[in-house]
Write a protein that holds these residues in place. Structure first.
Motif, PDB file in Angstrom:
ATOM      1  N   LYS A 235      20.207   0.143  13.743  1.00 56.65           N
ATOM      2  CA  LYS A 235      19.227  -0.920  13.953  1.00 56.65           C
ATOM      3  C   LYS A 235      18.899  -1.110  15.433  1.00 56.65           C
ATOM      4  O   LYS A 235      17.877  -1.695  15.774  1.00 56.65           O
ATOM      5  CB  LYS A 235      19.747  -2.234  13.367  1.00 56.65           C
ATOM      6  N   ALA A 236      19.769  -0.635  16.330  1.00 53.96           N
ATOM      7  CA  ALA A 236      19.541  -0.826  17.771  1.00 53.96           C
ATOM      8  C   ALA A 236      18.276  -0.115  18.234  1.00 53.96           C
ATOM      9  O   ALA A 236      17.626  -0.544  19.195  1.00 53.96           O
ATOM     10  CB  ALA A 236      20.744  -0.312  18.554  1.00 53.96           C
ATOM     11  N   VAL A 237      17.906   0.978  17.586  1.00 51.68           N
ATOM     12  CA  VAL A 237      16.709   1.731  17.984  1.00 51.68           C
ATOM     13  C   VAL A 237      15.645   1.695  16.888  1.00 51.68           C
ATOM     14  O   VAL A 237      14.719   2.507  16.889  1.00 51.68           O
ATOM     15  CB  VAL A 237      17.073   3.194  18.321  1.00 51.68           C
ATOM     16  N   GLN A 238      15.789   0.775  15.968  1.00 49.43           N
ATOM     17  CA  GLN A 238      14.828   0.690  14.862  1.00 49.43           C
ATOM     18  C   GLN A 238      13.494   0.143  15.358  1.00 49.43           C
ATOM     19  O   GLN A 238      13.466  -0.739  16.218  1.00 49.43           O
ATOM     20  CB  GLN A 238      15.377  -0.219  13.769  1.00 49.43           C
ATOM     21  N   VAL A 239      12.402   0.660  14.817  1.00 51.92           N
ATOM     22  CA  VAL A 239      11.058   0.191  15.175  1.00 51.92           C
ATOM     23  C   VAL A 239      10.461  -0.559  13.983  1.00 51.92           C
ATOM     24  O   VAL A 239      11.018  -0.557  12.876  1.00 51.92           O
ATOM     25  CB  VAL A 239      10.159   1.369  15.604  1.00 51.92           C
ATOM     26  N   LEU A 240       9.297  -1.174  14.212  1.00 57.40           N
ATOM     27  CA  LEU A 240       8.735  -2.093  13.217  1.00 57.40           C
ATOM     28  C   LEU A 240       8.479  -1.478  11.832  1.00 57.40           C
ATOM     29  O   LEU A 240       8.800  -2.118  10.821  1.00 57.40           O
ATOM     30  CB  LEU A 240       7.437  -2.691  13.760  1.00 57.40           C
ATOM     31  N   PRO A 241       7.885  -0.267  11.734  1.00 59.62           N
ATOM     32  CA  PRO A 241       7.635   0.263  10.383  1.00 59.62           C
ATOM     33  C   PRO A 241       8.891   0.347   9.530  1.00 59.62           C
ATOM     34  O   PRO A 241       8.835   0.113   8.319  1.00 59.62           O
ATOM     35  CB  PRO A 241       7.059   1.660  10.664  1.00 59.62           C
ATOM     36  N   LEU A 242      10.035   0.673  10.153  1.00 56.88           N
ATOM     37  CA  LEU A 242      11.289   0.708   9.398  1.00 56.88           C
ATOM     38  C   LEU A 242      11.846  -0.691   9.181  1.00 56.88           C
ATOM     39  O   LEU A 242      12.432  -0.982   8.136  1.00 56.88           O
ATOM     40  CB  LEU A 242      12.321   1.553  10.140  1.00 56.88           C
ATOM     41  N   ALA A 243      11.673  -1.565  10.180  1.00 54.79           N
ATOM     42  CA  ALA A 243      12.229  -2.913  10.083  1.00 54.79           C
ATOM     43  C   ALA A 243      11.582  -3.702   8.945  1.00 54.79           C
ATOM     44  O   ALA A 243      12.236  -4.540   8.315  1.00 54.79           O
ATOM     45  CB  ALA A 243      12.046  -3.649  11.406  1.00 54.79           C
ATOM     46  N   ILE A 244      10.304  -3.439   8.688  1.00 52.96           N
ATOM     47  CA  ILE A 244       9.613  -4.167   7.613  1.00 52.96           C
ATOM     48  C   ILE A 244      10.253  -3.866   6.265  1.00 52.96           C
ATOM     49  O   ILE A 244      10.288  -4.722   5.373  1.00 52.96           O
ATOM     50  CB  ILE A 244       8.119  -3.794   7.619  1.00 52.96           C
ATOM     51  N   VAL A 245      10.797  -2.664   6.119  1.00 54.72           N
ATOM     52  CA  VAL A 245      11.396  -2.268   4.845  1.00 54.72           C
ATOM     53  C   VAL A 245      12.631  -3.094   4.529  1.00 54.72           C
ATOM     54  O   VAL A 245      13.010  -3.252   3.353  1.00 54.72           O
ATOM     55  CB  VAL A 245      11.739  -0.762   4.876  1.00 54.72           C
ATOM     56  N   GLN A 246      13.298  -3.668   5.550  1.00 54.64           N
ATOM     57  CA  GLN A 246      14.528  -4.399   5.299  1.00 54.64           C
ATOM     58  C   GLN A 246      14.298  -5.675   4.484  1.00 54.64           C
ATOM     59  O   GLN A 246      15.245  -6.235   3.928  1.00 54.64           O
ATOM     60  CB  GLN A 246      15.188  -4.769   6.629  1.00 54.64           C
TER      61      GLN A 246
END
Length: 290
Positions: A235-246
């Motif tokens: 999660k430290a290098v996660q960007v928005l497109p992946l973060a939305i999936v959470q």
């Protein structure tokens, strides 16, 4: 005969004006319909983001909620949105700067050089246009892994730059080629170096193309889902497109919160269109003159 010519001229002018007016009405109607089709999804996302999870499907889908709430936006902010937002900004802005800088310098060399090797290198770059990201993702993954850049922001920036260069280079080569050669020759007679010509002549005249291609590449980098999915895991290098999936659970999805996150992530793109729209239109209409 002179009187007849004078009377026919206003009649032709009136017919042409009515014809233009008819086209104008048709384009206006078509534009309005297209605006509704393209704009309604954004409006639906905005209205859904203001609803509660329980019963967000209740009511008319084209009407605003009777009891709007901002709790969904608060939940998105509390889930570390700014951290993911900052990661996306770093990856996207750095990628765009590198793509535009390298492509502009390469375009200048390709246009001004008569060396066949340079032409060959240009053709090799164009091969990248036919290579889809999905087909090269495994070699890219192995290369990033060997370089020790897996799960880093740089590991996402480098392939983004590599896949953004071919199209940007093609557009800028055609744009720089349209600059009159007399301007290059006059600066050469004044003793300007190649870097001075590139900075003081090519860069200002290519501003519409640079802005339009910059916006295009920014959108590509901002919405990129495949590289972050394959090249990162923490999660430290996660960007928005992946973060939305959470916000999507194993058996359910919080739709209003997801819509709020999408609205937040789309704001930079909307502002980019608003403040740089005239450069984007100018860049799309310019170039490819030869």
């Amino acid at each position: 005969m002179g009187t007849t010519g004078v009377t026919q001229q206003p009649m032709k002018s009136t017919k042409r004006r009515s014809k233009v007016s008819g086209y104008g009405i048709a384009f206006t109607v078509f534009g309005t319909i297209w605006l509704i089709i393209a704009g309604y999804p954004l409006l639906y996302m905005l209205m859904t983001s203001l609803k509660h999870q329980n019963g967000y499907l209740v009511g008319k889908p084209w009407l605003p909620p009777l009891h709007p709430t901002l709790s969904n936006y608060s939940q998105v902010l509390q889930a570390g949105f700014f951290h993911y937002f900052l990661n996306s900004v770093v990856v996207s802005v750095t990628s765009v700067v590198l793509i535009v800088a390298f492509a502009l310098a390469l375009a200048y060399v390709i246009v001004r050089s008569t060396n066949k090797v340079v032409r060959t290198i240009f053709n090799v770059f164009l091969v990248g246009l036919a290579l889809p990201i999905q087909a090269a993702i495994i070699p890219v993954y192995l290369l990033i892994l060997k370089l020790g850049l897996y799960n880093t922001l740089i590991g996402m920036i480098l392939p983004t730059v590599a896949f953004g260069l071919p199209l940007t280079l093609l557009i800028l080569v055609n744009f720089v080629r349209d600059i009159p050669s007399e301007l290059f020759e006059s600066m050469g007679l004044e003793g300007a170096s190649d870097f001075q010509v590139l900075w003081h002549l090519v860069t200002p005249l290519s501003k519409p193309a640079l802005v339009s291609i910059g916006i295009f590449e920014f959108i590509q980098a901002w919405n990129n889902f495949l590289f972050p999915l394959v090249l990162t895991q923490s999660k430290a290098v996660q960007v928005l497109p992946l973060a939305i999936v959470q916000f999507q659970g194993q058996h359910s999805i919080n739709v209003p919160v997801t819509m709020a996150a999408v609205i937040f992530s789309a704001l930079p793109l909307i502002f980019a269109y608003i403040f740089a729209g005239k450069y984007l239109r100018a860049g799309m209409l310019a170039g490819f003159g030869r």
